[in-house]
Design a protein around this motif. Structure first.
Motif, PDB file in Angstrom:
ATOM      1  N   LYS A   1      68.962  40.528  66.969  1.00  0.00           N
ATOM      2  CA  LYS A   1      69.509  40.595  68.326  1.00  0.00           C
ATOM      3  C   LYS A   1      70.446  39.406  68.581  1.00  0.00           C
ATOM      4  CE  LYS A   1      68.090  40.238  73.053  1.00  0.00           C
ATOM      5  NZ  LYS A   1      67.211  39.216  73.603  1.00  0.00           N
ATOM      6  N   ILE A   2      69.997  38.241  68.148  1.00  0.00           N
ATOM      7  CA  ILE A   2      70.814  37.051  68.367  1.00  0.00           C
ATOM      8  C   ILE A   2      72.084  37.097  67.530  1.00  0.00           C
ATOM      9  CG2 ILE A   2      70.884  34.542  68.060  1.00  0.00           C
ATOM     10  CD1 ILE A   2      67.884  34.597  68.775  1.00  0.00           C
ATOM     11  N   LEU A   3      71.956  37.593  66.310  1.00  0.00           N
ATOM     12  CA  LEU A   3      73.138  37.708  65.454  1.00  0.00           C
ATOM     13  C   LEU A   3      74.175  38.625  66.102  1.00  0.00           C
ATOM     14  CD1 LEU A   3      71.847  37.815  61.795  1.00  0.00           C
ATOM     15  CD2 LEU A   3      73.685  36.386  62.709  1.00  0.00           C
ATOM     16  N   GLU A   4      73.674  39.685  66.716  1.00  0.00           N
ATOM     17  CA  GLU A   4      74.569  40.606  67.407  1.00  0.00           C
ATOM     18  C   GLU A   4      75.292  39.893  68.547  1.00  0.00           C
ATOM     19  OE1 GLU A   4      73.232  44.614  69.247  1.00  0.00           O
ATOM     20  OE2 GLU A   4      72.461  44.488  67.170  1.00  0.00           O
ATOM     21  N   GLU A   5      74.503  39.136  69.310  1.00  0.00           N
ATOM     22  CA  GLU A   5      75.100  38.368  70.416  1.00  0.00           C
ATOM     23  C   GLU A   5      76.130  37.377  69.891  1.00  0.00           C
ATOM     24  OE1 GLU A   5      71.236  38.439  73.430  1.00  0.00           O
ATOM     25  OE2 GLU A   5      71.646  36.678  72.207  1.00  0.00           O
ATOM     26  N   ALA A   6      75.799  36.795  68.757  1.00  0.00           N
ATOM     27  CA  ALA A   6      76.699  35.809  68.169  1.00  0.00           C
ATOM     28  C   ALA A   6      78.038  36.451  67.812  1.00  0.00           C
ATOM     29  CB  ALA A   6      76.062  35.185  66.939  1.00  0.00           C
ATOM     30  N   ARG A   7      77.964  37.644  67.245  1.00  0.00           N
ATOM     31  CA  ARG A   7      79.207  38.323  66.839  1.00  0.00           C
ATOM     32  C   ARG A   7      80.085  38.624  68.037  1.00  0.00           C
ATOM     33  NH1 ARG A   7      75.817  41.058  63.157  1.00  0.00           N
ATOM     34  NH2 ARG A   7      75.906  39.930  61.170  1.00  0.00           N
ATOM     35  N   LYS A   8      79.447  38.834  69.184  1.00  0.00           N
ATOM     36  CA  LYS A   8      80.232  39.134  70.387  1.00  0.00           C
ATOM     37  C   LYS A   8      80.740  37.861  71.058  1.00  0.00           C
ATOM     38  CE  LYS A   8      77.511  43.193  71.567  1.00  0.00           C
ATOM     39  NZ  LYS A   8      76.212  43.254  72.257  1.00  0.00           N
ATOM     40  N   SER A   9      80.177  36.741  70.654  1.00  0.00           N
ATOM     41  CA  SER A   9      80.546  35.490  71.306  1.00  0.00           C
ATOM     42  C   SER A   9      81.971  35.074  70.953  1.00  0.00           C
ATOM     43  CB  SER A   9      79.556  34.394  70.882  1.00  0.00           C
ATOM     44  OG  SER A   9      80.163  33.132  70.972  1.00  0.00           O
ATOM     45  N   PRO A  10      82.685  34.520  71.939  1.00  0.00           N
ATOM     46  CA  PRO A  10      84.054  34.056  71.655  1.00  0.00           C
ATOM     47  C   PRO A  10      84.089  32.910  70.653  1.00  0.00           C
ATOM     48  CG  PRO A  10      83.349  33.412  73.853  1.00  0.00           C
ATOM     49  CD  PRO A  10      82.311  34.330  73.332  1.00  0.00           C
TER      50      PRO A  10
ATOM     51  N   ALA B   1      71.606  18.520  69.186  1.00  0.00           N
ATOM     52  CA  ALA B   1      72.814  18.678  69.998  1.00  0.00           C
ATOM     53  C   ALA B   1      73.496  19.992  69.621  1.00  0.00           C
ATOM     54  CB  ALA B   1      73.758  17.501  69.761  1.00  0.00           C
ATOM     55  N   GLN B   2      73.536  20.269  68.334  1.00  0.00           N
ATOM     56  CA  GLN B   2      74.115  21.505  67.832  1.00  0.00           C
ATOM     57  C   GLN B   2      73.354  22.724  68.367  1.00  0.00           C
ATOM     58  OE1 GLN B   2      74.223  21.103  63.599  1.00  0.00           O
ATOM     59  NE2 GLN B   2      76.285  21.936  63.440  1.00  0.00           N
ATOM     60  N   LEU B   3      72.061  22.580  68.426  1.00  0.00           N
ATOM     61  CA  LEU B   3      71.224  23.659  68.945  1.00  0.00           C
ATOM     62  C   LEU B   3      71.563  23.948  70.408  1.00  0.00           C
ATOM     63  CD1 LEU B   3      68.722  25.565  68.806  1.00  0.00           C
ATOM     64  CD2 LEU B   3      67.308  23.578  69.310  1.00  0.00           C
ATOM     65  N   ARG B   4      71.722  22.894  71.202  1.00  0.00           N
ATOM     66  CA  ARG B   4      72.055  23.089  72.611  1.00  0.00           C
ATOM     67  C   ARG B   4      73.421  23.764  72.758  1.00  0.00           C
ATOM     68  NH1 ARG B   4      69.735  17.923  72.772  1.00  0.00           N
ATOM     69  NH2 ARG B   4      71.728  16.854  72.975  1.00  0.00           N
ATOM     70  N   LEU B   5      74.358  23.309  71.937  1.00  0.00           N
ATOM     71  CA  LEU B   5      75.688  23.919  71.982  1.00  0.00           C
ATOM     72  C   LEU B   5      75.625  25.395  71.596  1.00  0.00           C
ATOM     73  CD1 LEU B   5      78.397  21.542  70.473  1.00  0.00           C
ATOM     74  CD2 LEU B   5      78.541  22.845  72.578  1.00  0.00           C
ATOM     75  N   ALA B   6      74.840  25.687  70.570  1.00  0.00           N
ATOM     76  CA  ALA B   6      74.723  27.065  70.108  1.00  0.00           C
ATOM     77  C   ALA B   6      74.163  27.950  71.210  1.00  0.00           C
ATOM     78  CB  ALA B   6      73.849  27.132  68.865  1.00  0.00           C
ATOM     79  N   LEU B   7      73.144  27.460  71.892  1.00  0.00           N
ATOM     80  CA  LEU B   7      72.555  28.234  72.979  1.00  0.00           C
ATOM     81  C   LEU B   7      73.597  28.516  74.056  1.00  0.00           C
ATOM     82  CD1 LEU B   7      69.099  26.441  73.250  1.00  0.00           C
ATOM     83  CD2 LEU B   7      69.441  28.851  72.701  1.00  0.00           C
ATOM     84  N   LEU B   8      74.389  27.501  74.361  1.00  0.00           N
ATOM     85  CA  LEU B   8      75.426  27.665  75.369  1.00  0.00           C
ATOM     86  C   LEU B   8      76.465  28.675  74.898  1.00  0.00           C
ATOM     87  CD1 LEU B   8      76.285  26.526  78.125  1.00  0.00           C
ATOM     88  CD2 LEU B   8      77.759  24.946  76.902  1.00  0.00           C
ATOM     89  N   ALA B   9      76.851  28.561  73.645  1.00  0.00           N
ATOM     90  CA  ALA B   9      77.865  29.456  73.083  1.00  0.00           C
ATOM     91  C   ALA B   9      77.397  30.907  73.119  1.00  0.00           C
ATOM     92  CB  ALA B   9      78.194  29.038  71.647  1.00  0.00           C
ATOM     93  N   LEU B  10      76.115  31.105  72.978  1.00  0.00           N
ATOM     94  CA  LEU B  10      75.574  32.461  72.980  1.00  0.00           C
ATOM     95  C   LEU B  10      75.275  32.959  74.388  1.00  0.00           C
ATOM     96  CD1 LEU B  10      73.156  32.263  69.935  1.00  0.00           C
ATOM     97  CD2 LEU B  10      75.472  33.186  70.014  1.00  0.00           C
ATOM     98  N   GLY B  11      75.594  32.131  75.368  1.00  0.00           N
ATOM     99  CA  GLY B  11      75.403  32.557  76.750  1.00  0.00           C
ATOM    100  C   GLY B  11      74.064  32.157  77.346  1.00  0.00           C
ATOM    101  N   TYR B  12      73.315  31.361  76.630  1.00  0.00           N
ATOM    102  CA  TYR B  12      72.020  30.894  77.160  1.00  0.00           C
ATOM    103  C   TYR B  12      72.205  29.544  77.857  1.00  0.00           C
ATOM    104  CZ  TYR B  12      69.936  34.644  74.453  1.00  0.00           C
ATOM    105  OH  TYR B  12      69.604  35.876  73.963  1.00  0.00           O
ATOM    106  N   LYS B  13      72.853  29.608  78.994  1.00  0.00           N
ATOM    107  CA  LYS B  13      73.241  28.390  79.699  1.00  0.00           C
ATOM    108  C   LYS B  13      72.025  27.645  80.239  1.00  0.00           C
ATOM    109  CE  LYS B  13      76.463  26.996  83.283  1.00  0.00           C
ATOM    110  NZ  LYS B  13      77.404  27.456  84.313  1.00  0.00           N
ATOM    111  N   ARG B  14      71.144  28.398  80.886  1.00  0.00           N
ATOM    112  CA  ARG B  14      69.948  27.780  81.463  1.00  0.00           C
ATOM    113  C   ARG B  14      69.152  27.065  80.377  1.00  0.00           C
ATOM    114  NH1 ARG B  14      64.415  29.144  82.440  1.00  0.00           N
ATOM    115  NH2 ARG B  14      64.533  30.919  81.027  1.00  0.00           N
TER     116      ARG B  14
END
Length: 655
Positions: free
Chosen positions: A335-344, A423-436
Motif C-alpha cells: 500500500k505504501i509503495l503504491e502511495e510512493a509511486r503516486k507521490s510527486p 530525519a529521513q524517515l520524517r521527510l519520507a512520511l511527509l513526502a508520502l502525505g503523512y503530515k501529521r
RNA sequence: GGGCCCGUGGCCUAGCCUGGAUAGGGCACCGGCCUUCUAAGCCGGGGGUCCGGGGUUCGAAUCCCCGCGGGCCCGCCA
C-alpha cells in the motif's frame, strides 16, 4: 481549607509579578506582569533570598534610574505588606525577595494534605495519546548497557509522561528481518539448529558473535587479496587492521567457547556466506521456505523471552512487541509503495524506486518543523532492493504509520547515530502525505555507552551485558546490606540488596544528560554514596523511619503549628525546596529531561540529611515545633517517593 | 568534503536552549563527628586558563564567527 494551589511556588511568582507590576504602575512605569514574570530568576546565594529581579533590562527600556525602580518596590512592599513576601533587599542592580515562610508552609501543607502522593504531579490541560518506542534491540545477542540506557530512558520518560496526565503506550520493535538475524540463523543452521541451553539470548548471542566474526574474517581476507591484486596499498593497511581486530574478536570468543568456535569454523569453511545469507533473508521475507520461517521465528522468540526476563528484572515493561516480519507480511508495505509511486517526490534512483527530497527539504518550514539539520543535504531514500525485497527504512515508514494509528505523538528512543536516518524517515512520511505523522514524530536521541578505552560493540561481542551488570549490582549491594545489618534475616537482606542495586543502576543511567556520551565504569555506576540512587533511597528510608517511630498519621491540620522555626536556615531551605517540586516536575516532563529530577532529588536529600543531624524531630520538646517538623518530614517523604516512582526506583521501607 | 553531538579542578558531572551576582555537586584526597529519630550520614579543608582565539553586550561557561581535540553519521546495512 478545601481550596488549594497545586503549585505554591508558581503561585507566589505570579502574585509577586503582579505586585511589582502594580508598584511600578503607580509611578507610571508601564511594564506588564508577564514580562516581569519572565525576568524573575533564582539568586545564586541564600543571603539574596529566593526570587530575584534583575533590573538591567528595565532601566534601558523605561529610561529610568535604578533607584526609582527599586524604591517604588520597597516602598509599596512596606506599605502594602503582601503576605507572601517577608523581606525585600536591593543589591547591585537586583531586587531580591524573601518568601514568607508561614505563607509558603501553610499553602504547602494544605496542598500536600489534599494531594497526598499526587503532590507535584501537575496534569496537562490536554492529555495526549503518546507512543514511546524504546530499546528495540536486534534479537541476536543479550541486552547490554547501551540498551540499558535506552530502556531506562524510555521507561522513565514514559512514567513521567503518564504522571503528567498523558496516556502512554510502550512498544518494542522486534527487528527480525535484518541481516544480523539472518547471520544468526545461518550459524544455527550449520550447527543443526541446536536447542538453547541456559538463558536463550546469551546462548544465541555466542553463536551470532562467532558466525559474524567468521564471516567478517573471510570477507576481509578476500578484500585484502583484491586490494593486493589491484595494487591499492593505501587501503591495504586499514583493511589489514580491521582483519586483525576481527581475528582478536574470534580469539576472545575462542577463549570463552573453544568447542563452538572450532565447530563453526569447520562447518563454515569454504562456504559462500554472502549468497547464503541473502537466500535466508529472501526466504524469510517472501515466506518461501517454511523451514527458514520456523527457525528464525523460534530463535527470535527465544531471544525475546530472554529480553523480557532481563527487562523484567529492571522493572521495564511493554504494552506491545511489534514484529517487523508481521509488518512485511501484511499488506501495508505494498500500500505504501503504491502511495510512493503516486507521490510527486517519487523517482528512480540507480535503477530502483526511491524518494527524492531535494525540493522538499528546501522548504524552510519543512526543515524547521521536521527539525532537520540546517544546511545538510539529505540524500534520496531508496525504498526497495532491485530484487523487490524491502529495506529497513521502508519497513520503518510502515511501522511509524502503524504506531500513529491511535496516537497523537510518537517518541522513538534511539541512539544519536541514527539522527540522519530518523530525519529521513520524517521527510519520507511527509513526502508520502503523512503530515501529521511527520510533524509529531520525535527522535529522543541519546549518546552511546562506551567501555573505558573501547567502543562497546554488540556485533563484536564486546559489551557488558545487562544481566551481569544487574547481578554485580545486587551482589555488591548485598555486601553493603549485610555489613550494616548483620542481624537482619536473609530474605530481607536479599530484598533490600535487589532494591538498592537496581536503584544504583537506574539512577546512574538517568542522571547524566542523554546527549552526553557515557563511559561505563563499574565503580561509578555502582556507587552507593552521595549523588546515587541508594543515597536517595537511604534518605527516603530515614524520613520514613522518623514517621514510623512517631507512630501516628501526620494529619496536616494547620492549627497548633510553630511557624517560627521555619526561619531556621536549614528548615527554611527544605521548605523552599519542597514548594519547588511541582515546577521541577513540569519542567522535567515538558523537556523530557529526567536528569532534572535526579539533580533535584540529590539537593533535597542533601538538605534533608543536614536537617536530620541538626534538628531532631521526635525528641523536639515543644509540641508545636515537633508537629511542624513532622509535616516537613512527611512532605520530604512524599516528594522523595514521588521522584523514585518517576525514576522507576523502588522506595525501600528500610535500608 | 559536508552534517550532528560532546569538551567545565586528577576523574565524573550541573549550569548553556531562555546571557546576570563569588561556576553548583559528586568521586578521590586531608581533618573532625556514632551512649541522642539508620554513619549508605553530618561538619570543615585544599584543588578551576569553564578547550583556544576573536566578536556582540553595561555584563559571556552561556549568543555569533574562526580554530583545536574526541565521538558519530553521510549504503540496494540495520
Amino acid at each position: 481549607m478545601n481550596n488549594y494551589v497545586k503549585d505554591v511556588y508558581e503561585y507566589i511568582l505570579c502574585k509577586l509579578s503582579n505586585h511589582i507590576c502594580d508598584s511600578w504602575n503607580r509611578i507610571n512605569l508601564k511594564v506588564s506582569a508577564s514580562e516581569i514574570y519572565r525576568s524573575l530568576e533564582e539568586p545564586p546565594l541564600e543571603k539574596f533570598g529566593e526570587i530575584a529581579l534583575p533590573t538591567f533590562k528595565f532601566l534601558k527600556k523605561l529610561s529610568v534610574d535604578y533607584n526609582v525602580l527599586a524604591e517604588s518596590i520597597t516602598t509599596q512592599t512596606s506599605k502594602r505588606k503582601p503576605e507572601f513576601i517577608s523581606k525585600v533587599n536591593v543589591v547591585r542592580g537586583y531586587i531580591n525577595f524573601f518568601i514568607n515562610e508561614e505563607f509558603a508552609a501553610k499553602h504547602l501543607f494544605n496542598t500536600v494534605s489534599n494531594m497526598g502522593y499526587d503532590y507535584g504531579f501537575i496534569k496537562v490541560d490536554k492529555p495526549l495519546h503518546i507512543v514511546v518506542e524504546h530499546t528495540s534491540a536486534n534479537p541476536v545477542h543479550p541486552l547490554h548497557i547501551g540498551h540499558g540506557r535506552n530502556a531506562i530512558l524510555g521507561d522513565v520518560i514514559s512514567r513521567i509522561l503518564a504522571k503528567r496526565g498523558h496516556s502512554v503506550i510502550r512498544r518494542f520493535y522486534v527487528n527480525d528481518m535484518g541481516r544480523q538475524v539472518a547471520i544468526l540463523a545461518y550459524g544455527c543452521l550449520h550447527l543443526n539448529n541446536p536447542l538453547p541451553k541456559g538463558k536463550p539470548d546469551h546462548f544465541y548471542g555466542v553463536i551470532y558473535s562467532i558466525t559474524n566474526a567468521v564471516i567478517e574474517i573471510d570477507r576481509l581476507k578476500r578484500e585484502i587479496e583484491e586490494l593486493k591484486e589491484k595494487g591499492r596499498f593505501e587501503d591495504l593497511e586499514r583493511t589489514n587492521n580491521e582483519l586483525l581486530d576481527w581475528l582478536n574478536v574470534l580469539a576472545e570468543l575462542k577463549g570463552k567457547e573453544p568447542k563452538l568456535v572450532l565447530e563453526l569454523i569447520e562447518k563454515l569453511k569454504g562456504k559462500e556466506h554472502e549468497s547464503e545469507i541473502q537466500k535466508i533473508m529472501k526466504a524469510y521475507e517472501k515466506r518461501s521456505s517454511e523451514k527458514i520461517v520456523k527457525i528464525i521465528r523460534t530463535i527470535c522468540n527465544n531471544i525475546v523471552e530472554g529480553f523480557k526476563e532481563t527487562l523484567d528484572k529492571i522493572g521495564v515493561e511493554f504494552d506491545f512487541w511489534d514484529w517487523e516480519s508481521d509488518i512485511v507480511w501484511s499488506s501495508i508495505i505494498s500500500k505504501i509503495l503504491e502511495e510512493a509511486r503516486k507521490s510527486p517526490y517519487f523517482t528512480i534512483h540507480k535503477g530502483t524506486s526511491a524518494l527524492d527530497f531535494s525540493s522538499l527539504q528546501k522548504v524552510s518550514e519543512v526543515r524547521e518543523k521536521l527539525k532537520l539539520p540546517k544546511t545538510f543535504e539529505i540524500p534520496p531514500l531508496i525504498l526497495q532492493r532491485s530484487d523487490g525485497t524491502t529495506l529497513y527504512t521502508m519497513r520503518d515508514i510502515a511501522y511509524s504509520i502503524i504506531k500513529f494509528k491511535n496516537a497523537d505523538k510518537v517518541i522513538n528512543v534511539i541512539m544519536s547515530e541514527q539522527k540522519l536516518a530518523q530525519a529521513q524517515l520524517r521527510l519520507a512520511l511527509l513526502a508520502l502525505g503523512y503530515k501529521r505523522e511527520a510533524y509529531n514524530l520525535i527522535h529522543y536521541s541519546y549518546e552511546i555507552v562506551n567501555l573505558p578505552g573501547m567502543r562497546m560493540s554488540g556485533r563484536k561481542g564486546r559489551f557488558v551485558d545487562l544481566d551481569s551488570l544487574i547481578e554485580e549490582a545486587v551482589s555488591r549491594a548485598y555486601l553493603e546490606v549485610s555489613k550494616r545489618n548483620p542481624k537482619m534475616d536473609e530474605e530481607m537482606k536479599e530484598r533490600i540488596a535487589k532494591t538498592v542495586g537496581l536503584g544504583a543502576i537506574r539512577y546512574a543511567l538517568v542522571s547524566v544528560s542523554a546527549s552526553k556520551p557515557l563511559t561505563f565504569i563499574w565503580d561509578d555506576v555502582l556507587n552507593f554514596e552521595r549523588n546515587s540512587g541508594p543515597y536517595i533511597q537511604y534518605t527516603y528510608a530515614r524520613a520514613l523511619n522518623i514517621l514510623r517511630n512517631y507512630g501516628k498519621e501526620v494529619d496536616f491540620s494547620l492549627e497548633t503549628l510553630d511557624y517560627g522555626i521555619l526561619k531556621k536556615p536549614i528548615i527554611r531551605r527544605l521548605l523552599i525546596l519542597l514548594i519547588k517540586f511541582p515546577k521541577v516536575f513540569v519542567k522535567t516532563a515538558e523537556e523530557l529531561k529526567p536528569e532534572y529530577l535526579a539533580e533535584y532529588a540529590g539537593k533535597l536529600a542533601d538538605t534533608f540529611n543536614s536537617f536530620y543531624t541538626m534538628e531532631p524531630v521526635l525528641k523536639e520538646p515543644v509540641e508545636e515545633k515537633k508537629r511542624t517538623k513532622l509535616y516537613i518530614v512527611k512532605t520530604v517523604e512524599i516528594v522523595l517517593k514521588n521522584i523514585l516512582t518517576l525514576l522507576g526506583i523502588e522506595a525501600p521501607e528500610r535500608m
